[in-house]
Design an enzyme around this catalytic site. Structure first.
Site, PDB file in Angstrom:
ATOM      1  N   LYS A 114       0.855  -1.189   0.000  1.00 22.70           N
ATOM      2  CA  LYS A 114       0.000   0.000   0.000  1.00 22.70           C
ATOM      3  C   LYS A 114       0.889   1.237   0.000  1.00 22.70           C
ATOM      4  O   LYS A 114       1.810   1.351   0.813  1.00 22.70           O
ATOM      5  CB  LYS A 114      -0.900  -0.019   1.238  1.00 22.70           C
ATOM      6  CG  LYS A 114      -1.980   1.043   1.254  1.00 22.70           C
ATOM      7  CD  LYS A 114      -2.857   0.870   2.473  1.00 22.70           C
ATOM      8  CE  LYS A 114      -3.951   1.919   2.532  1.00 22.70           C
ATOM      9  NZ  LYS A 114      -4.782   1.779   3.757  1.00 22.70           N
ATOM     10  N   HIS A 116      -0.203   4.442   0.374  1.00 28.13           N
ATOM     11  CA  HIS A 116      -0.789   5.597   1.043  1.00 28.13           C
ATOM     12  C   HIS A 116      -1.255   5.164   2.432  1.00 28.13           C
ATOM     13  O   HIS A 116      -1.184   3.989   2.777  1.00 28.13           O
ATOM     14  CB  HIS A 116      -1.969   6.168   0.233  1.00 28.13           C
ATOM     15  CG  HIS A 116      -3.085   5.177   0.049  1.00 28.13           C
ATOM     16  ND1 HIS A 116      -3.052   4.181  -0.902  1.00 28.13           N
ATOM     17  CD2 HIS A 116      -4.265   5.023   0.721  1.00 28.13           C
ATOM     18  CE1 HIS A 116      -4.152   3.463  -0.830  1.00 28.13           C
ATOM     19  NE2 HIS A 116      -4.911   3.948   0.151  1.00 28.13           N
TER      20      HIS A 116
END
Length: 234
Positions: A114, A116
């Protein structure tokens, strides 16, 4: 052969009743034609998931109390391992809250990192410096488990062992395609490669012993013949 432990017998009955363990004719990735097929992904109903979680928890507790494994985190490789690790962790805390209720955590990995928010590859408890027990459905070729081990070690975790639902006790395909040659199993290869303890709730021997009275004589005979033909050397 000694009778199955009660949690193994209960798990086997649930697998048959829920059509998770099926008998017939099934082509595997190896192109072998198996007389039985087990799909842990079919434990999606509440009562079946409870049976699955209970079996994993008992297998883990048994291995833990024997001293074979010591762990802090139950890790489920994406994707099938995620509900297995989650359910097993909950059930561990319910069965033995004094030992597991406030100390045992779970984690799982993302297929892609991921970029963010909190970011990273791991969801759940941080792995750094922790003993990590991998929980998954089966070991076929061992590729997914090697990837999980690499991810855990990259995060600074220490792999404590592996627990799976089923050990097919089946030898790996011979490189030259000659299935008459003696060969180790995928589990045997992983044990040898990493020196890890690996446990299964059920083995093929357990299934053959436990399905007497639950499956037809023909299904039992065909499964015994399959074991004789493809049983691994380890």
């Amino acid at each position: 052969m000694a009778p199955l432990a009660s949690y193994k017998a209960d798990f086997l009955r649930a697998a048959i009743a829920g059509n998770i363990l099926k008998f017939g004719s099934f082509e595997l990735k190896s192109k072998r034609i198996s007389p039985y097929f087990f799909n842990a992904g079919d434990f999606y109903r509440a009562d079946l998931l409870e049976a699955l979680a209970t079996a994993y928890a008992h297998a883990i507790i048994e291995a833990h109390r024997s001293g074979a494994i010591q762990f802090d985190i139950v890790f489920g490789p994406a994707y099938k391992g995620i509900p297995l690790a989650t359910a097993a962790t909950i059930r561990l805390g319910q069965l033995d809250p004094a030992t597991y209720g406030h100390t045992t955590c779970y984690s799982f990995d993302r297929k892609e990192a991921k970029d963010h928010g909190e970011g990273g590859n791991i969801v759940g408890a941080p792995l750094k410096g922790k003993r990590v027990l991998i929980v998954d459905d089966v070991i076929t070729a061992g590729t997914a488990k090697r990837e999980a081990i690499a991810k855990i070690e990259k995060e600074g975790g220490i792999v404590a062992g592996i627990v799976v639902a089923l050990d097919r006790m089946e030898k790996l395909p011979s490189p030259d395609g000659d299935d008459s040659k003696p060969m180790p199993s995928a589990i045997g290869e992983l044990r040898k490669e990493y020196g890890l303890p690996i446990f299964a709730i059920l083995t093929l021997d357990d299934i053959i012993e436990g399905i007497k009275g639950l499956a037809s004589e023909e299904d039992i005979r065909r499964t015994e013949e399959y074991r004789a033909k493809y049983k691994a050397t380890d």
